[in-house]
Design an enzyme around this catalytic site. Structure first.
Site, PDB file in Angstrom:
ATOM      1  N   THR A  10      -3.245  -9.366   8.910  1.00 50.51           N
ATOM      2  CA  THR A  10      -3.257  -9.907  10.299  1.00 50.51           C
ATOM      3  C   THR A  10      -2.903 -11.560  10.237  1.00 50.51           C
ATOM      4  OG1 THR A  10      -4.267  -8.321  11.437  1.00 50.51           O
ATOM      5  CG2 THR A  10      -4.596 -10.522  12.297  1.00 50.51           C
ATOM      6  N   GLU A  40       3.436  -5.304  12.362  1.00 51.66           N
ATOM      7  CA  GLU A  40       2.326  -4.360  12.218  1.00 51.66           C
ATOM      8  C   GLU A  40       1.470  -4.643  11.115  1.00 51.66           C
ATOM      9  OE1 GLU A  40       2.597  -1.383  13.460  1.00 51.66           O
ATOM     10  OE2 GLU A  40       4.656  -1.526  14.476  1.00 51.66           O
ATOM     11  N   ASN A  93       0.802  -1.196   0.014  1.00 47.12           N
ATOM     12  CA  ASN A  93      -0.040  -0.143   0.013  1.00 47.12           C
ATOM     13  C   ASN A  93       0.797   1.342  -0.309  1.00 47.12           C
ATOM     14  OD1 ASN A  93       0.529  -0.566   2.582  1.00 47.12           O
ATOM     15  ND2 ASN A  93      -1.008   0.542   3.617  1.00 47.12           N
ATOM     16  N   GLY A 106       1.917  -6.205   7.309  1.00 46.27           N
ATOM     17  CA  GLY A 106       1.228  -6.632   6.250  1.00 46.27           C
ATOM     18  C   GLY A 106      -0.343  -7.259   7.142  1.00 46.27           C
ATOM     19  N   GLU A 164       6.879   0.301  16.300  1.00 44.58           N
ATOM     20  CA  GLU A 164       8.180   1.159  15.390  1.00 44.58           C
ATOM     21  C   GLU A 164       8.250   2.508  15.880  1.00 44.58           C
ATOM     22  OE1 GLU A 164       7.144  -0.305  11.541  1.00 44.58           O
ATOM     23  OE2 GLU A 164       8.124  -2.260  11.901  1.00 44.58           O
ATOM     24  N   THR A 190      -1.581 -12.972   7.645  1.00 45.44           N
ATOM     25  CA  THR A 190       0.094 -13.568   7.370  1.00 45.44           C
ATOM     26  C   THR A 190       0.721 -13.195   8.821  1.00 45.44           C
ATOM     27  OG1 THR A 190      -0.512 -12.276   5.194  1.00 45.44           O
ATOM     28  CG2 THR A 190       1.713 -12.952   5.723  1.00 45.44           C
ATOM     29  N   CYS A 203      -3.206   1.898   6.249  1.00 44.32           N
ATOM     30  CA  CYS A 203      -3.648   0.924   7.637  1.00 44.32           C
ATOM     31  C   CYS A 203      -4.277   1.970   8.630  1.00 44.32           C
ATOM     32  CB  CYS A 203      -2.495   0.292   8.212  1.00 44.32           C
ATOM     33  SG  CYS A 203      -1.032   1.494   8.349  1.00 44.32           S
TER      34      CYS A 203
HETATM   35  P1  NAD Z   1       0.191  -9.386   3.041  1.00 44.46           P
HETATM   36  O1  NAD Z   1       0.128  -9.886   4.706  1.00 44.46           O
HETATM   37  O2  NAD Z   1      -0.887 -10.135   2.061  1.00 44.46           O
HETATM   38  O3  NAD Z   1       1.593  -9.479   2.651  1.00 44.46           O
HETATM   39  C1  NAD Z   1       2.437  -8.454   3.258  1.00 44.46           C
HETATM   40  C2  NAD Z   1       3.967  -9.117   2.835  1.00 44.46           C
HETATM   41  O4  NAD Z   1       3.879 -10.380   3.310  1.00 44.46           O
HETATM   42  C3  NAD Z   1       3.977  -9.070   1.252  1.00 44.46           C
HETATM   43  O5  NAD Z   1       5.551  -8.968   0.986  1.00 44.46           O
HETATM   44  C4  NAD Z   1       4.057 -10.610   1.235  1.00 44.46           C
HETATM   45  O6  NAD Z   1       4.559 -11.201  -0.031  1.00 44.46           O
HETATM   46  C5  NAD Z   1       4.410 -11.265   2.301  1.00 44.46           C
HETATM   47  N1  NAD Z   1       3.891 -12.524   2.658  1.00 44.46           N
HETATM   48  C6  NAD Z   1       2.659 -13.030   2.579  1.00 44.46           C
HETATM   49  N2  NAD Z   1       2.596 -14.387   3.074  1.00 44.46           N
HETATM   50  C7  NAD Z   1       3.880 -14.556   3.707  1.00 44.46           C
HETATM   51  C8  NAD Z   1       4.246 -15.662   4.301  1.00 44.46           C
HETATM   52  N3  NAD Z   1       3.604 -16.814   4.434  1.00 44.46           N
HETATM   53  N4  NAD Z   1       5.541 -15.406   4.744  1.00 44.46           N
HETATM   54  C9  NAD Z   1       6.134 -14.505   4.753  1.00 44.46           C
HETATM   55  N5  NAD Z   1       5.621 -13.514   3.995  1.00 44.46           N
HETATM   56  C10 NAD Z   1       4.733 -13.365   3.626  1.00 44.46           C
HETATM   57  O7  NAD Z   1      -0.637  -7.835   3.142  1.00 44.46           O
HETATM   58  P2  NAD Z   1      -0.723  -7.000   1.955  1.00 44.46           P
HETATM   59  O8  NAD Z   1      -2.091  -7.347   1.273  1.00 44.46           O
HETATM   60  O9  NAD Z   1       0.288  -6.810   1.276  1.00 44.46           O
HETATM   61  O10 NAD Z   1      -0.973  -5.282   2.709  1.00 44.46           O
HETATM   62  C11 NAD Z   1      -2.086  -5.192   3.343  1.00 44.46           C
HETATM   63  C12 NAD Z   1      -2.305  -5.237   4.852  1.00 44.46           C
HETATM   64  O11 NAD Z   1      -1.257  -4.741   5.397  1.00 44.46           O
HETATM   65  C13 NAD Z   1      -3.558  -4.857   5.380  1.00 44.46           C
HETATM   66  O12 NAD Z   1      -4.021  -5.606   6.274  1.00 44.46           O
HETATM   67  C14 NAD Z   1      -2.952  -3.688   6.081  1.00 44.46           C
HETATM   68  O13 NAD Z   1      -3.987  -3.029   7.199  1.00 44.46           O
HETATM   69  C15 NAD Z   1      -1.637  -3.959   6.532  1.00 44.46           C
HETATM   70  N6  NAD Z   1      -0.912  -2.819   6.788  1.00 44.46           N
HETATM   71  C16 NAD Z   1      -0.436  -2.710   8.057  1.00 44.46           C
HETATM   72  C17 NAD Z   1       0.208  -1.394   8.488  1.00 44.46           C
HETATM   73  C18 NAD Z   1       0.733  -1.375  10.106  1.00 44.46           C
HETATM   74  O14 NAD Z   1       1.632  -0.604  10.109  1.00 44.46           O
HETATM   75  N7  NAD Z   1       0.038  -1.878  10.819  1.00 44.46           N
HETATM   76  C19 NAD Z   1       0.741  -0.905   7.334  1.00 44.46           C
HETATM   77  C20 NAD Z   1       0.267  -1.013   6.207  1.00 44.46           C
HETATM   78  C21 NAD Z   1      -0.328  -1.842   5.924  1.00 44.46           C
END
Ligand code: NAD
Length: 483
Positions: free
Chosen positions: A231, A251, A153, A229, A464, A233, A285
């Site tokens: 929750t 996060e 994002n 990423g 962080e 994951t 997020c």
């Molecule tokens: P995602 O969890 O699908 O992917 C995030 C990253 O994790 C990607 O690089 C992906 O390739 C990797 N990944 C996926 N499966 C994995 C595994 N089994 N092992 C290791 N790595 C793995 O998330 P997304 O769709 O890319 O992002 C959107 C999500 O991120 C939303 O839920 C959003 O709320 C969250 N987010 C949170 C914050 C925060 O600071 N809390 C900030 C931005 C986004």
């Protein structure tokens, strides 16, 4: 610093293809076309990256904070000098308006690096004196090789938010950007080369989460994982990393409440609520997706908010007038749309938006959704409990402070919350009771990089930002000396 057809991994200071020779398609959400290819990396590439990081660690961890400061500052300068190329690549990859890439994503990426480069020069540890016969001091040493995994994002913004403190503290890093938005991480690798980042200090592996990402999490020589990423994951990463006793910073997702009291500054509130609902297509997020409005101003709010939402311009991310560009991927657009359908089934009324927009001309095939406002759902409907992460918000009236606090806290998430009121006492009272890691009063997304950042409950573990990040990326060791 231009996008390339074939992205490469960055290992030991060299741009290299994946061991398997396999590539994935990189689709631009702008028009749905494949415009480049990403290494489909696996455990073999991760192993090489970890070996390169281990070779680099002894020198990088002991070269001194000032040397790391100089190199990282140079890296920040190079990103800043190439802002236009980075911004263009970010918008092509993610579909976000170029105005946002130029003014938020890329400036924030270089300021993240500069901030932590500077912070390490001022980082000091504690000492504890023991009444005349001994002194304790805390050594904070770099951990070793760190795994950093980030989402799509805010691609370069969040990638640097992890990498910068890890490197500044003297660690070496194996990092993976999202496979959906890999291009600016590739450009970052080129910038590292130009900045003189020593080979192996930062390694960037591209590919799928369950393959390349999981290989990073599973690697026994990677001592800590910083992940941003979803929750689900995060839970999977914790399941693998916890029994290996890795340090973890997670996060995760959110379902943030905006709480609007009738005594607020209406004009300021409505302006910021529009931003907090639809900036980056609601794919931040910290966006507020559940909007609670005190009943006396509910109808006024509804009318004005829907009117302004209808005015938003959706379309070409490269036009300066565009407010909402494309949704990051087709599958995500379909997921967001499925929640609009769910809201209808749950009895919600779509006040505006609610549809996928079929564009024509050069945008044909791209992923566009109209910003959507829904009313009439109870606070505990699924639409109000699950993270949608798109340009979709619900609005709900409330009568009392106690009631709205219980609605706000009724979800599994606890990332951020926004309160609008002129009553400072009430703002403090409500802020104390909200289950959220970040609370904004009469503002939204006002960020000071020194403050702790992160969520509670299913929104994450750890914080962080500022010294919290430098503490996470170092191992404290107490040394007790008796006189
Ligand atoms: P995602 O969890 O699908 O992917 C995030 C990253 O994790 C990607 O690089 C992906 O390739 C990797 N990944 C996926 N499966 C994995 C595994 N089994 N092992 C290791 N790595 C793995 O998330 P997304 O769709 O890319 O992002 C959107 C999500 O991120 C939303 O839920 C959003 O709320 C969250 N987010 C949170 C914050 C925060 O600071 N809390 C900030 C931005 C986004």
């Amino acid at each position: 610093m231009k996008p390339v057809k074939y992205i490469k991994n960055y290992i030991g200071g060299a741009l290299v293809p994946p061991d398997s020779g396999d590539y994935l398609d990189n689709v631009s959400p702008f028009n749905g076309e494949v415009y480049s290819h990403i290494p489909d990396s696996d455990a073999s590439d991760v192993k090489k990256a970890v070996e390169a990081a281990e070779r680099a660690f002894p020198e990088w961890s002991t070269c001194g904070a000032e040397k790391r400061f100089r190199i990282l500052t140079r890296l920040a300068d190079i990103i800043e000098q190439n802002l236009e190329d980075f911004a263009h690549a970010e918008s092509l990859d993610s579909g976000k308006p170029i105005t946002m890439s130029r003014s938020v994503d890329i400036p924030r990426a270089h300021s993240n690096i500069r901030f932590f480069a500077t912070a390490i020069m001022h980082f000091a540890s504690e000492s504890h004196h023991m009444e005349g016969d001994a002194i304790n001091f805390t050594l904070r040493q770099p951990i070793g090789v760190i795994g950093c995994i980030s989402p799509w994002n805010l691609p370069l913004y969040l990638f640097t938010w992890k990498i910068a403190p890890a490197l500044a503290a003297g660690n070496c890093v194996v990092a993976k950007p999202s496979e959906i938005t890999p291009m600016t991480a590739f450009l970052l690798a080129k910038a590292c080369d130009e900045a003189g980042v020593p080979p192996g200090v930062l390694n960037i592996i591209h590919g799928l989460g369950p393959k390349a990402g999981q290989a990073i999490v599973e690697h026994p020589k990677i001592k800590a994982i910083s992940f941003t990423g979803g929750t689900t994951t995060g839970r999977e990463i914790a399941r693998i990393a916890a029994p290996m006793f890795k340090k973890l910073s997670l996060e995760l997702g959110g379902k943030n409440p905006n709480i609007i009291f009738a005594d607020c500054d209406f004009d300021k509130m409505i302006f910021d609520t529009l931003r907090s609902s639809f900036s980056n297509n609601g794919q931040i997020c910290l966006c507020g997706s559940r909007i609670f409005v005190e009943r006396p101003i509910y109808e006024k709010f509804k009318e004005e908010f829907v009117k302004r939402t209808r005015f938003l311009k959706i379309g070409d991310p490269f036009l300066p007038i565009t407010d909402l560009g494309a949704i990051s991927s087709k599958s995500h657009m379909e997921k967001v749309f499925s929640y609009i359908e769910l809201a209808k089934v749950e009895g919600g009324e779509i006040l505006c938006g609610g549809n996928i927009i079929e564009q024509e001309g050069k945008l044909e095939g791209g992923f566009y959704l109209s910003p959507t406002v829904i009313e009439g759902l109870p606070h505990d409907a699924r639409t109000n409990r699950e993270e949608i992460f798109g340009p979709v918000v619900t609005i709900m009236p409330f009568d009392t402070e106690e009631e709205v606090i219980s609605y706000a806290n009724s979800v599994v998430y606890g990332l951020s919350a926004t309160i609008w009121t002129k009553d400072v006492t009430r703002a403090n009272r409500v802020a104390e009771k909200l289950e959220a890691g970040v609370v904004w009063v009469n503002c939204w997304l006002k960020r000071d990089l020194r403050t702790p950042f992160g969520g509670m409950k299913s929104s994450g573990v750890g914080r962080e930002g500022g010294l919290e990040a430098l503490r996470f990326f170092t191992e404290p060791k107490n040394v007790c000396i008796k006189y």
